[in-house]
Structures are given as structure tokens and as C-alpha cells.
Design a protein around this motif. Sequence first.
Motif: not given
Length: 246
Positions: A32-34, A89, A56, A36-38
Motif C-alpha cells: 500500500q505504501s510502495s 480506506t 488529516q 507513496d511520496a511526500f
Amino acid sequence: MTLPDVVVSPFGVFPKTKTLRVVGVFDLSINQSSADAFMDLTTAERLLRRDRDGWQVRGQDLWQAPTLASNINIELSPLGLHATDWTETQGSLFASIKMEKRMVAVLLFLVVVVAAFNLIATLAMSVQSRRKDIAVLGMMGLSHTQLSLVFLLHGLLMACVAIAIGTLVGVVLAMNLPDIVRLVELAFGFKVFDPTVYFISDLPSHLLWSDVFWVVTIALLLSILASIYPALRAARISPAEVLRYE
């Protein structure tokens, strides 16, 4: 970073790009987080040419998120806003976890049922091997009800001892399960839960005394039911028939 804009030049039309500096890499070992970028919020708003489209909210209690989201929806629904909690989610994940928990409960119930059948077989063999003793007790004036009560109490005593030992061992294992798993991993040199396959790397354990109470109660009730048949079978033994050739 490739942006959803184009740049027109004498050499043609090219997608607009922006060079960003990576300051850190994280790995949660889950799919699920592979991707994601912040980045900084101001930078993202400038590059994408739009304002923030969500907030959030972090609460104090993880399991109160659905209630908190419902309260937010009540307050913000007139503004056309909607709140989504983490159970929505990650709905498919937690739906599968709930299904696994139900299956574990069913399997545990079946294990107790099998143990109850084992108790029936043990008491039935005990009645068969003690036919002469039961006949002698009947000749001495013990009634059918009293004979049934003797074997019923015999079955309950065996069940209570087994339930007490099983509960003690289960509670100790549940309270120390993470440490036991770590010792097994150190002793044999492998991971029980590979983080590249599972969503967890350790085996958490949280003892619920309500679950312990219901397991013990159901096991005791099944033990009582399992003791009734052998007790009635012992009460139906005819002393005269057993002692005819003695």
C-alpha cells in the motif's frame, strides 16, 4: 517529477518536469505504501497549481476513528465535505482480518467439541470397565439417579481439571507470545512472519479476559452435555444381570 502540463518549444511539445531533491527513503514493507511520496505542501500546491483538497485528523484512540469520522460528517455535510476513516480506506484488508477472526473462533469451537467427544469416549470406557463395581453399588442400594450423579460428577471433575490446565497454559502463552516468537526466531534463525509477505513482522498478542471467560464457559457447558450420556448409560446397568455368574 513529470507534471500534468506541457511545454511548447521550437523542438516540439514536451511534458513539463521539475527536479526535486530526495531527502529520505522509507520502507514499510507493504504494497500500500510502495508508491507513496511526500513533499512540502507549499511546493506541491505550486507545482500542481491547486490548493489542498483534504485534511488529516489524528485522534487519541485508533478504534474510535469510525465514530470520529461520523461526527465530522454530521458537522461538515452541509459544506459538501466528507470524512473517511482508516477502516474504509483499508476496507478489504480489515474485512479479511475479521473473516479470519471468525474462522479462528469456529475452529476453536470445533476443537472444544472434539475434546467433548473425547470425554464421552473416556467416560463410556470407564462405565464399561466398571460394570461390576456399578452393579455392586446398585445392590448396596444406590439408586439410578445417584449412579448417574456419580458419573456426572466424575466427568465434570475431569473436565474442570483439563479446563483449568488449558486455561492456565493458554493465558501464559498469550501474555508472553511475542517473547516466545522472538526466542524461536533467534534459536532457529528465521522469521516467523516475513515482512515482505505479511503486513506484520512480529506477532502481537492482546489478552481479552472476556474471550477467556466465554471459552471456559462453553467448554464447561459442552463437558456437562458430554457427561450426561455416559452417566445415563451407567444408571441403566442391571445389577442382577451383571452379577448373575459372579
